[in-house]
Write a protein that holds these residues in place. Sequence first.
Motif, short mmCIF file in Angstrom:
data_model
loop_
_atom_site.label_atom_id
_atom_site.label_comp_id
_atom_site.label_asym_id
_atom_site.label_seq_id
_atom_site.Cartn_x
_atom_site.Cartn_y
_atom_site.Cartn_z
N ASP A 28 0.83 -1.21 0.00
CA ASP A 28 0.00 0.00 0.00
C ASP A 28 0.87 1.26 0.00
O ASP A 28 0.57 2.23 -0.70
N ARG B 138 2.24 2.61 -3.25
CA ARG B 138 1.27 3.29 -4.11
C ARG B 138 1.23 4.80 -3.88
O ARG B 138 0.72 5.54 -4.71
N HIS C 283 -5.43 1.85 -1.32
CA HIS C 283 -5.86 0.45 -1.52
C HIS C 283 -7.39 0.39 -1.62
O HIS C 283 -7.95 -0.20 -2.54
N ARG D 298 -8.86 2.00 -4.77
CA ARG D 298 -8.74 1.11 -5.94
C ARG D 298 -9.87 0.08 -5.94
O ARG D 298 -10.53 -0.14 -6.96
#
Length: 187
Positions: A17, A20, A161, A164
């Motif tokens: 995570d 990202r 996360h 998404r």
Amino acid sequence: MKGRPTAGEYGAHAEADIVRVEGDDAVEALTSQAREVEELFGNLSETDVAGLRYAPGKWTLKEVLGHLTDDERIFAYRALCIARGDTHPLESFDENVYVAGAKFEERTLASLLHEYSLVRAATIALFESLTEEAWLRRGTVAGYTASVRGLAFHIAGHELHHLRVLKERYLTMLTRPRKELPRQDAV
């Protein structure tokens, strides 16, 4: 405070995570992501979100938003403890117990989004107030070592996360006819 956390500043479970998160400024990421979350949920109606889940046993959209708020509160609290020099190990928490106990589906989407915005503003204010020394301070969280910086990036990465998943699993369902959508009462 700029600078990306390195291994050892967050739990190994959070690495996917944290990668990202763009850039090296957690506060900037949290500010930007808040606008995205507020826009995403602000464009949905109560009818859109009521009981919507992408599969049986998965959280509803309201539960996801409530979870993001709960998780941020907990990680910001952990960051506060460590930043202030508290050396007590901080325990884990069971997100499913928190979601079940919160009854997010009984609240309006507007109230959940308002609470999210207030918590995010408080988190940003906390992180902006910290000295470089406090930002880099480390402590024990749920059995692993974490820095305040690592926890800040964890909040941002954890949210990415879920964003998404929201986009890939939930929002795509809103374009299908309503009768095909799994509803809370079907679980």
